[in-house]
Motif scaffolding. Structure first.
Motif, PDB file in Angstrom:
ATOM      1  N   TYR A 280      35.794  27.974  17.331  1.00 30.89           N
ATOM      2  CA  TYR A 280      35.472  26.924  16.367  1.00 30.89           C
ATOM      3  C   TYR A 280      33.996  26.532  16.390  1.00 30.89           C
ATOM      4  CZ  TYR A 280      36.173  22.650  13.632  1.00 30.89           C
ATOM      5  OH  TYR A 280      36.119  21.685  12.658  1.00 30.89           O
ATOM      6  N   ASP A 281      33.399  26.428  17.566  1.00 28.29           N
ATOM      7  CA  ASP A 281      32.018  25.939  17.675  1.00 28.29           C
ATOM      8  C   ASP A 281      30.966  27.035  17.536  1.00 28.29           C
ATOM      9  OD1 ASP A 281      32.873  23.367  17.954  1.00 28.29           O
ATOM     10  OD2 ASP A 281      32.710  23.327  20.143  1.00 28.29           O
ATOM     11  N   GLN A 282      31.367  28.248  17.290  1.00 23.29           N
ATOM     12  CA  GLN A 282      30.412  29.351  17.172  1.00 23.29           C
ATOM     13  C   GLN A 282      29.560  29.204  15.901  1.00 23.29           C
ATOM     14  OE1 GLN A 282      32.014  33.415  16.625  1.00 23.29           O
ATOM     15  NE2 GLN A 282      30.718  33.958  18.350  1.00 23.29           N
ATOM     16  N   ILE A 283      28.271  29.533  16.008  1.00 23.74           N
ATOM     17  CA  ILE A 283      27.383  29.578  14.848  1.00 23.74           C
ATOM     18  C   ILE A 283      27.353  31.024  14.356  1.00 23.74           C
ATOM     19  CG2 ILE A 283      25.008  29.304  14.019  1.00 23.74           C
ATOM     20  CD1 ILE A 283      24.659  27.142  16.203  1.00 23.74           C
ATOM     21  N   THR A 284      27.667  31.228  13.089  1.00 19.19           N
ATOM     22  CA  THR A 284      27.678  32.572  12.522  1.00 19.19           C
ATOM     23  C   THR A 284      26.604  32.688  11.437  1.00 19.19           C
ATOM     24  OG1 THR A 284      29.402  31.936  10.940  1.00 19.19           O
ATOM     25  CG2 THR A 284      30.114  32.989  12.997  1.00 19.19           C
ATOM     26  N   LEU A 285      26.112  33.911  11.249  1.00 21.26           N
ATOM     27  CA  LEU A 285      25.064  34.185  10.263  1.00 21.26           C
ATOM     28  C   LEU A 285      25.402  35.474   9.536  1.00 21.26           C
ATOM     29  CD1 LEU A 285      21.212  33.993  10.824  1.00 21.26           C
ATOM     30  CD2 LEU A 285      22.244  36.022   9.784  1.00 21.26           C
ATOM     31  N   PHE A 286      25.316  35.439   8.219  1.00 21.88           N
ATOM     32  CA  PHE A 286      25.531  36.630   7.400  1.00 21.88           C
ATOM     33  C   PHE A 286      24.258  36.913   6.623  1.00 21.88           C
ATOM     34  CE2 PHE A 286      26.878  38.372   3.180  1.00 21.88           C
ATOM     35  CZ  PHE A 286      27.277  39.621   3.634  1.00 21.88           C
ATOM     36  N   LYS A 287      23.717  38.131   6.803  1.00 27.32           N
ATOM     37  CA  LYS A 287      22.535  38.542   6.047  1.00 27.32           C
ATOM     38  C   LYS A 287      22.942  39.562   4.989  1.00 27.32           C
ATOM     39  CE  LYS A 287      18.562  39.113   4.432  1.00 27.32           C
ATOM     40  NZ  LYS A 287      18.215  38.136   3.391  1.00 27.32           N
ATOM     41  N   SER A 288      22.691  39.212   3.736  1.00 28.00           N
ATOM     42  CA  SER A 288      23.058  40.052   2.604  1.00 28.00           C
ATOM     43  C   SER A 288      21.815  40.689   1.997  1.00 28.00           C
ATOM     44  CB  SER A 288      23.767  39.197   1.547  1.00 28.00           C
ATOM     45  OG  SER A 288      23.924  39.896   0.342  1.00 28.00           O
ATOM     46  N   THR A 289      21.876  41.997   1.741  1.00 26.99           N
ATOM     47  CA  THR A 289      20.820  42.664   0.975  1.00 26.99           C
ATOM     48  C   THR A 289      21.375  43.403  -0.226  1.00 26.99           C
ATOM     49  OG1 THR A 289      20.915  44.516   2.541  1.00 26.99           O
ATOM     50  CG2 THR A 289      19.168  42.908   2.869  1.00 26.99           C
ATOM     51  N   GLY A 290      22.686  43.386  -0.388  1.00 27.92           N
ATOM     52  CA  GLY A 290      23.300  44.002  -1.554  1.00 27.92           C
ATOM     53  C   GLY A 290      23.658  45.453  -1.319  1.00 27.92           C
ATOM     54  N   SER A 291      24.682  45.910  -2.031  1.00 22.61           N
ATOM     55  CA  SER A 291      25.137  47.287  -1.911  1.00 22.61           C
ATOM     56  C   SER A 291      25.627  47.773  -3.265  1.00 22.61           C
ATOM     57  CB  SER A 291      26.271  47.390  -0.880  1.00 22.61           C
ATOM     58  OG  SER A 291      26.897  48.656  -0.944  1.00 22.61           O
ATOM     59  N   ALA A 292      25.373  49.047  -3.547  1.00 22.26           N
ATOM     60  CA  ALA A 292      25.855  49.639  -4.787  1.00 22.26           C
ATOM     61  C   ALA A 292      27.373  49.659  -4.852  1.00 22.26           C
ATOM     62  CB  ALA A 292      25.302  51.062  -4.941  1.00 22.26           C
ATOM     63  N   LEU A 293      28.044  49.589  -3.702  1.00 18.34           N
ATOM     64  CA  LEU A 293      29.499  49.491  -3.694  1.00 18.34           C
ATOM     65  C   LEU A 293      29.960  48.232  -4.420  1.00 18.34           C
ATOM     66  CD1 LEU A 293      30.544  50.397  -0.033  1.00 18.34           C
ATOM     67  CD2 LEU A 293      30.323  51.917  -1.989  1.00 18.34           C
ATOM     68  N   GLU A 294      29.234  47.143  -4.201  1.00 16.84           N
ATOM     69  CA  GLU A 294      29.604  45.875  -4.825  1.00 16.84           C
ATOM     70  C   GLU A 294      29.471  45.960  -6.342  1.00 16.84           C
ATOM     71  OE1 GLU A 294      27.661  43.763  -0.893  1.00 16.84           O
ATOM     72  OE2 GLU A 294      26.863  43.289  -2.871  1.00 16.84           O
ATOM     73  N   ASP A 295      28.403  46.600  -6.813  1.00 22.38           N
ATOM     74  CA  ASP A 295      28.224  46.782  -8.253  1.00 22.38           C
ATOM     75  C   ASP A 295      29.371  47.595  -8.845  1.00 22.38           C
ATOM     76  OD1 ASP A 295      25.618  45.512  -8.570  1.00 22.38           O
ATOM     77  OD2 ASP A 295      24.794  47.225  -7.499  1.00 22.38           O
ATOM     78  N   LEU A 296      29.751  48.671  -8.161  1.00 25.47           N
ATOM     79  CA  LEU A 296      30.812  49.544  -8.663  1.00 25.47           C
ATOM     80  C   LEU A 296      32.129  48.777  -8.778  1.00 25.47           C
ATOM     81  CD1 LEU A 296      31.668  52.402  -9.508  1.00 25.47           C
ATOM     82  CD2 LEU A 296      32.145  52.879  -7.087  1.00 25.47           C
ATOM     83  N   ALA A 297      32.478  48.016  -7.752  1.00 24.69           N
ATOM     84  CA  ALA A 297      33.726  47.250  -7.793  1.00 24.69           C
ATOM     85  C   ALA A 297      33.696  46.212  -8.911  1.00 24.69           C
ATOM     86  CB  ALA A 297      33.953  46.565  -6.449  1.00 24.69           C
ATOM     87  N   ALA A 298      32.570  45.526  -9.072  1.00 26.60           N
ATOM     88  CA  ALA A 298      32.457  44.509 -10.113  1.00 26.60           C
ATOM     89  C   ALA A 298      32.508  45.134 -11.503  1.00 26.60           C
ATOM     90  CB  ALA A 298      31.166  43.720  -9.941  1.00 26.60           C
ATOM     91  N   ALA A 299      31.883  46.293 -11.666  1.00 29.34           N
ATOM     92  CA  ALA A 299      31.912  46.972 -12.960  1.00 29.34           C
ATOM     93  C   ALA A 299      33.318  47.413 -13.325  1.00 29.34           C
ATOM     94  CB  ALA A 299      30.950  48.164 -12.947  1.00 29.34           C
ATOM     95  N   GLN A 300      34.057  47.951 -12.367  1.00 29.35           N
ATOM     96  CA  GLN A 300      35.428  48.369 -12.630  1.00 29.35           C
ATOM     97  C   GLN A 300      36.278  47.186 -13.094  1.00 29.35           C
ATOM     98  OE1 GLN A 300      37.042  50.315  -9.189  1.00 29.35           O
ATOM     99  NE2 GLN A 300      35.347  51.756  -9.018  1.00 29.35           N
ATOM    100  N   LEU A 301      36.164  46.058 -12.387  1.00 30.31           N
ATOM    101  CA  LEU A 301      36.952  44.880 -12.743  1.00 30.31           C
ATOM    102  C   LEU A 301      36.555  44.372 -14.135  1.00 30.31           C
ATOM    103  CD1 LEU A 301      39.026  42.729 -12.021  1.00 30.31           C
ATOM    104  CD2 LEU A 301      37.224  41.495 -10.799  1.00 30.31           C
ATOM    105  N   THR A 302      35.258  44.389 -14.433  1.00 32.45           N
ATOM    106  CA  THR A 302      34.793  43.942 -15.742  1.00 32.45           C
ATOM    107  C   THR A 302      35.420  44.766 -16.861  1.00 32.45           C
ATOM    108  OG1 THR A 302      32.673  43.198 -14.829  1.00 32.45           O
ATOM    109  CG2 THR A 302      32.756  43.611 -17.198  1.00 32.45           C
ATOM    110  N   VAL A 303      35.387  46.100 -16.708  1.00 29.20           N
ATOM    111  CA  VAL A 303      35.928  46.980 -17.751  1.00 29.20           C
ATOM    112  C   VAL A 303      37.430  46.774 -17.909  1.00 29.20           C
ATOM    113  CG1 VAL A 303      36.386  49.412 -18.298  1.00 29.20           C
ATOM    114  CG2 VAL A 303      34.107  48.698 -17.584  1.00 29.20           C
ATOM    115  N   GLU A 304      38.132  46.522 -16.827  1.00 29.84           N
ATOM    116  CA  GLU A 304      39.574  46.284 -16.910  1.00 29.84           C
ATOM    117  C   GLU A 304      39.901  45.023 -17.706  1.00 29.84           C
ATOM    118  OE1 GLU A 304      41.196  46.095 -13.026  1.00 29.84           O
ATOM    119  OE2 GLU A 304      40.421  48.052 -12.424  1.00 29.84           O
ATOM    120  N   ARG A 305      38.990  44.046 -17.658  1.00 25.80           N
ATOM    121  CA  ARG A 305      39.335  42.727 -18.216  1.00 25.80           C
ATOM    122  C   ARG A 305      38.720  42.444 -19.586  1.00 25.80           C
ATOM    123  NH1 ARG A 305      39.533  38.173 -13.479  1.00 25.80           N
ATOM    124  NH2 ARG A 305      41.626  38.725 -12.761  1.00 25.80           N
ATOM    125  N   VAL A 306      37.735  43.214 -19.991  1.00 21.96           N
ATOM    126  CA  VAL A 306      37.078  42.943 -21.269  1.00 21.96           C
ATOM    127  C   VAL A 306      37.704  43.786 -22.379  1.00 21.96           C
ATOM    128  CG1 VAL A 306      34.916  43.103 -22.544  1.00 21.96           C
ATOM    129  CG2 VAL A 306      34.913  42.260 -20.195  1.00 21.96           C
TER     130      VAL A 306
END
Length: 311
Positions: free
Chosen positions: A285-311
């Motif tokens: 519970y008391d642990q301090i956590t840190l997430f560093k994001s720089t982005g990944s093309a995997l994320e774009d691919l997943a988001a694009a697939q979901l977009t096409v399914e829903r539009v």
């Protein structure tokens, strides 16, 4: 081939569903070569940068995000960063959709932070501090609120008036959103601290951190940028989206490693390992956590697939 606008992308990508899609693609994996950088000279002004970010799942989808960074556009009253995402049918190679790139990037970036928070922040986190007032800030606030019971949000920016305008514009459920000019006090009182800035100097100090906090570092996407000081890395357990990207481009990590205050071997896990259960997230519970994001093309691919399914 469909052409999908920014408004359609935002409507299609609710964070509850998008976070799940990102979890799935990190679990299953996909091919994502290093992004291409090409410098294109423009007479009389700073060079333009062309970025190409491909990813694919054999037999399903192939996608590439095409981004231009044109510093001279500031003088023209145009965005310096523009782009589009091309999604292709992986079975026959036919183009499926051309999707607004900036909105796709905003939504998937915020969703990646929310995915990490689902593993790393305390389940009872209710207070969020948003550092930064740019285009990504409202998406990050909504994404964090989608995975944790956030009730109170403070926004800090270098220009207090801009932070106040942003706070007034956000209408998400019953969230109480206010601006603050007390950065230290806001950091000390937050359960989750999300940073999305273009800072070259530390904004968050390690001696401000409180037990149990989670830090979400989204800005500082170049090695010469940073949002935190070295003490943050001494106190926090560090996680990344992808080791390759974060260790090469994440300014906070790159500078901490160069100064000898952080060992790359001390990265606790990336999103592949967290989503597959290969490494633990928050341990106590008391642990301090840190997430560093720089982005990944995997994320774009997943988001694009979901977009096409829903539009």
């Amino acid at each position: 081939m469909r052409v999908i606008s920014a408004a359609e992308v935002q409507a299609a990508l609710d964070f509850e569903t998008l976070v799940g899609r990102l979890r799935d693609i990190f679990r299953r994996g996909a091919e994502a070569p290093p992004r291409h950088h090409h410098e294109i000279p423009i007479s009389g002004e700073a060079a333009q940068t062309l970025l190409l970010m491909p990813a694919w799942q054999p037999g399903r989808y192939v996608g590439v995000k095409i981004v231009t960074v044109t510093p001279g556009n500031n003088a023209r009253g145009l965005p310096s960063v523009m782009g589009a995402y091309l999604l292709v049918d992986g079975r026959n190679g036919s183009p499926s959709a051309l999707i607004d790139g900036p909105m796709l990037t905003l939504r998937r970036t915020a969703a990646a932070s929310a995915l990490a928070s689902a593993y790393l922040s305390r389940p009872d986190s209710s207070k969020l501090l948003m550092i930064g007032t740019g285009a990504l800030a409202p998406h990050l606030i909504a994404a964090h609120a989608a995975v944790r019971p956030i009730r109170d949000v403070l926004i800090w920016g270098r220009r207090t008036a801009k932070a106040q305008r942003l706070a007034k514009s956000i209408k998400i459920g019953k969230l109480r959103v206010e601006a603050t000019d007390d950065l230290e006090g806001a950091v000390r009182g937050a359960d989750v601290v999300s940073c999305a800035t273009l800072s070259y100097e530390p904004l968050v100090r390690g001696d401000w951190l409180s037990p149990g906090q989670h830090l979400d570092l989204v800005g500082a996407f170049r090695p010469d940028m940073r949002e935190t000081d070295a003490e943050v890395f001494r106190r926090a357990r560090v996680f990344v989206d992808t080791r390759e990207g974060a260790l090469a481009e994440g300014g906070d990590l790159v500078q901490a490693i160069a100064a000898g205050t952080f060992d790359p071997a001390d990265v606790a896990a990336d999103l592949f390992q967290l989503t597959r259960g290969e490494r633990a997230g928050r341990r106590f519970y008391d642990q301090i956590t840190l997430f560093k994001s720089t982005g990944s093309a995997l994320e774009d691919l997943a988001a694009a697939q979901l977009t096409v399914e829903r539009v």
